[in-house]
Write a protein that holds these residues in place. Sequence first.
Motif, PDB file in Angstrom:
ATOM      1  N   GLY A   9       0.819  -1.195   0.000  1.00  0.00           N
ATOM      2  CA  GLY A   9       0.000   0.000   0.000  1.00  0.00           C
ATOM      3  C   GLY A   9       0.860   1.254   0.000  1.00  0.00           C
ATOM      4  O   GLY A   9       2.084   1.190   0.148  1.00  0.00           O
ATOM      5  N   GLY A  10       0.227   2.395  -0.169  1.00  0.00           N
ATOM      6  CA  GLY A  10       0.958   3.653  -0.165  1.00  0.00           C
ATOM      7  C   GLY A  10       0.105   4.779  -0.678  1.00  0.00           C
ATOM      8  O   GLY A  10      -1.117   4.648  -0.798  1.00  0.00           O
ATOM      9  N   SER A  11       0.766   5.888  -0.973  1.00  0.00           N
ATOM     10  CA  SER A  11       0.082   7.071  -1.471  1.00  0.00           C
ATOM     11  C   SER A  11       0.525   7.346  -2.900  1.00  0.00           C
ATOM     12  O   SER A  11       1.725   7.359  -3.188  1.00  0.00           O
ATOM     13  CB  SER A  11       0.424   8.285  -0.590  1.00  0.00           C
ATOM     14  N   VAL A  12      -0.454   7.553  -3.778  1.00  0.00           N
ATOM     15  CA  VAL A  12      -0.170   7.854  -5.177  1.00  0.00           C
ATOM     16  C   VAL A  12      -1.121   8.935  -5.655  1.00  0.00           C
ATOM     17  O   VAL A  12      -2.158   9.193  -5.032  1.00  0.00           O
ATOM     18  CB  VAL A  12      -0.322   6.612  -6.093  1.00  0.00           C
ATOM     19  N   GLN A  13      -0.778   9.533  -6.771  1.00  0.00           N
ATOM     20  CA  GLN A  13      -1.672  10.511  -7.387  1.00  0.00           C
ATOM     21  C   GLN A  13      -2.661   9.792  -8.291  1.00  0.00           C
ATOM     22  O   GLN A  13      -2.433   8.656  -8.732  1.00  0.00           O
ATOM     23  CB  GLN A  13      -0.858  11.526  -8.181  1.00  0.00           C
ATOM     24  N   SER A  14      -3.733  10.468  -8.557  1.00  0.00           N
ATOM     25  CA  SER A  14      -4.768   9.928  -9.443  1.00  0.00           C
ATOM     26  C   SER A  14      -4.140   9.534 -10.782  1.00  0.00           C
ATOM     27  O   SER A  14      -3.331  10.269 -11.338  1.00  0.00           O
ATOM     28  CB  SER A  14      -5.845  10.990  -9.656  1.00  0.00           C
ATOM     29  N   GLY A  15      -4.510   8.339 -11.263  1.00  0.00           N
ATOM     30  CA  GLY A  15      -3.938   7.815 -12.492  1.00  0.00           C
ATOM     31  C   GLY A  15      -2.741   6.913 -12.278  1.00  0.00           C
ATOM     32  O   GLY A  15      -2.288   6.249 -13.224  1.00  0.00           O
ATOM     33  N   GLY A  16      -2.240   6.876 -11.060  1.00  0.00           N
ATOM     34  CA  GLY A  16      -1.075   6.063 -10.759  1.00  0.00           C
ATOM     35  C   GLY A  16      -1.410   4.601 -10.540  1.00  0.00           C
ATOM     36  O   GLY A  16      -2.569   4.170 -10.667  1.00  0.00           O
ATOM     37  N   SER A  17      -0.382   3.841 -10.201  1.00  0.00           N
ATOM     38  CA  SER A  17      -0.530   2.394 -10.018  1.00  0.00           C
ATOM     39  C   SER A  17       0.116   1.942  -8.713  1.00  0.00           C
ATOM     40  O   SER A  17       1.080   2.552  -8.232  1.00  0.00           O
ATOM     41  CB  SER A  17       0.133   1.637 -11.174  1.00  0.00           C
ATOM     42  N   LEU A  85      -5.608   4.498 -10.861  1.00  0.00           N
ATOM     43  CA  LEU A  85      -6.228   4.700  -9.554  1.00  0.00           C
ATOM     44  C   LEU A  85      -6.952   6.035  -9.482  1.00  0.00           C
ATOM     45  O   LEU A  85      -6.527   7.031 -10.090  1.00  0.00           O
ATOM     46  CB  LEU A  85      -5.177   4.604  -8.460  1.00  0.00           C
ATOM     47  N   LYS A  86      -8.048   6.021  -8.732  1.00  0.00           N
ATOM     48  CA  LYS A  86      -8.890   7.191  -8.558  1.00  0.00           C
ATOM     49  C   LYS A  86      -8.971   7.532  -7.071  1.00  0.00           C
ATOM     50  O   LYS A  86      -8.791   6.645  -6.225  1.00  0.00           O
ATOM     51  CB  LYS A  86     -10.299   6.914  -9.086  1.00  0.00           C
ATOM     52  N   PRO A  87      -9.285   8.778  -6.739  1.00  0.00           N
ATOM     53  CA  PRO A  87      -9.422   9.131  -5.320  1.00  0.00           C
ATOM     54  C   PRO A  87     -10.435   8.245  -4.590  1.00  0.00           C
ATOM     55  O   PRO A  87     -10.251   7.952  -3.409  1.00  0.00           O
ATOM     56  CB  PRO A  87      -9.881  10.588  -5.381  1.00  0.00           C
ATOM     57  N   GLU A  88     -11.471   7.811  -5.282  1.00  0.00           N
ATOM     58  CA  GLU A  88     -12.481   6.951  -4.641  1.00  0.00           C
ATOM     59  C   GLU A  88     -11.976   5.546  -4.348  1.00  0.00           C
ATOM     60  O   GLU A  88     -12.668   4.759  -3.703  1.00  0.00           O
ATOM     61  CB  GLU A  88     -13.765   6.892  -5.483  1.00  0.00           C
ATOM     62  N   ASP A  89     -10.782   5.208  -4.810  1.00  0.00           N
ATOM     63  CA  ASP A  89     -10.174   3.922  -4.452  1.00  0.00           C
ATOM     64  C   ASP A  89      -9.476   3.995  -3.091  1.00  0.00           C
ATOM     65  O   ASP A  89      -9.012   2.969  -2.571  1.00  0.00           O
ATOM     66  CB  ASP A  89      -9.147   3.504  -5.511  1.00  0.00           C
ATOM     67  N   THR A  90      -9.402   5.175  -2.513  1.00  0.00           N
ATOM     68  CA  THR A  90      -8.760   5.340  -1.214  1.00  0.00           C
ATOM     69  C   THR A  90      -9.493   4.538  -0.146  1.00  0.00           C
ATOM     70  O   THR A  90     -10.701   4.670   0.025  1.00  0.00           O
ATOM     71  CB  THR A  90      -8.738   6.826  -0.820  1.00  0.00           C
ATOM     72  N   ALA A  91      -8.754   3.662   0.529  1.00  0.00           N
ATOM     73  CA  ALA A  91      -9.346   2.793   1.545  1.00  0.00           C
ATOM     74  C   ALA A  91      -8.256   1.936   2.170  1.00  0.00           C
ATOM     75  O   ALA A  91      -7.120   1.904   1.682  1.00  0.00           O
ATOM     76  CB  ALA A  91     -10.406   1.881   0.923  1.00  0.00           C
ATOM     77  N   THR A 117      -3.746  -2.987   4.477  1.00  0.00           N
ATOM     78  CA  THR A 117      -2.720  -2.057   4.011  1.00  0.00           C
ATOM     79  C   THR A 117      -3.439  -0.848   3.413  1.00  0.00           C
ATOM     80  O   THR A 117      -4.410  -0.992   2.680  1.00  0.00           O
ATOM     81  CB  THR A 117      -1.774  -2.725   2.996  1.00  0.00           C
ATOM     82  N   GLN A 118      -2.983   0.337   3.768  1.00  0.00           N
ATOM     83  CA  GLN A 118      -3.661   1.569   3.376  1.00  0.00           C
ATOM     84  C   GLN A 118      -3.267   1.993   1.968  1.00  0.00           C
ATOM     85  O   GLN A 118      -2.080   2.014   1.617  1.00  0.00           O
ATOM     86  CB  GLN A 118      -3.328   2.688   4.361  1.00  0.00           C
ATOM     87  N   VAL A 119      -4.280   2.344   1.192  1.00  0.00           N
ATOM     88  CA  VAL A 119      -4.075   2.913  -0.143  1.00  0.00           C
ATOM     89  C   VAL A 119      -4.720   4.291  -0.150  1.00  0.00           C
ATOM     90  O   VAL A 119      -5.902   4.427   0.171  1.00  0.00           O
ATOM     91  CB  VAL A 119      -4.701   2.032  -1.236  1.00  0.00           C
ATOM     92  N   THR A 120      -3.947   5.305  -0.509  1.00  0.00           N
ATOM     93  CA  THR A 120      -4.445   6.674  -0.565  1.00  0.00           C
ATOM     94  C   THR A 120      -4.150   7.250  -1.941  1.00  0.00           C
ATOM     95  O   THR A 120      -3.001   7.246  -2.386  1.00  0.00           O
ATOM     96  CB  THR A 120      -3.791   7.544   0.509  1.00  0.00           C
ATOM     97  N   VAL A 121      -5.197   7.709  -2.611  1.00  0.00           N
ATOM     98  CA  VAL A 121      -5.064   8.273  -3.953  1.00  0.00           C
ATOM     99  C   VAL A 121      -5.472   9.735  -3.894  1.00  0.00           C
ATOM    100  O   VAL A 121      -6.608  10.050  -3.535  1.00  0.00           O
ATOM    101  CB  VAL A 121      -5.923   7.515  -4.975  1.00  0.00           C
ATOM    102  N   SER A 122      -4.577  10.613  -4.263  1.00  0.00           N
ATOM    103  CA  SER A 122      -4.860  12.045  -4.226  1.00  0.00           C
ATOM    104  C   SER A 122      -5.161  12.555  -5.630  1.00  0.00           C
ATOM    105  O   SER A 122      -4.638  12.055  -6.624  1.00  0.00           O
ATOM    106  CB  SER A 122      -3.678  12.794  -3.639  1.00  0.00           C
ATOM    107  N   SER A 123      -6.028  13.573  -5.676  1.00  0.00           N
ATOM    108  CA  SER A 123      -6.433  14.126  -6.985  1.00  0.00           C
ATOM    109  C   SER A 123      -5.458  15.170  -7.471  1.00  0.00           C
ATOM    110  O   SER A 123      -4.601  15.638  -6.736  1.00  0.00           O
ATOM    111  CB  SER A 123      -7.825  14.714  -6.874  1.00  0.00           C
TER     112      SER A 123
END
Length: 123
Positions: A9-17, A85-91, A117-123
Amino acid sequence: QVQLVESGGGSVQSGGSLRLSCAASKFILSTYCMGWFRQAPGKEREGVAAIDSDGRTRYDDSVKGRFTISQDNAKNTLYLQMNSLKPEDTAMYYCALGLWRDHCSASRTVTNWGQGTQVTVSS
């Protein structure tokens, strides 16, 4: 008791993988399913993708075409490749094991859970 340990898991920007992994302690089951669930704050845990002992896969409509579930039986490891990935995939994403092929379609029939495992997607 089968142990499930997620990673990736981790933090990515929208559109990332991201690629999630779930390492399972060795188990011997002729029929089973493994899957990925996710839970966002204030929401119920929902099924994302599953694969059964026959190799059949199933996806929630919200992730079809973007996520791919796979397993490496030699390594007792389950994967979830998440693209676009989209912001709504954050969970929080949880690995799951069920004792029958279709037991990963709902959280109530799952037998074993990982810690998440945390997934955070930022716009």
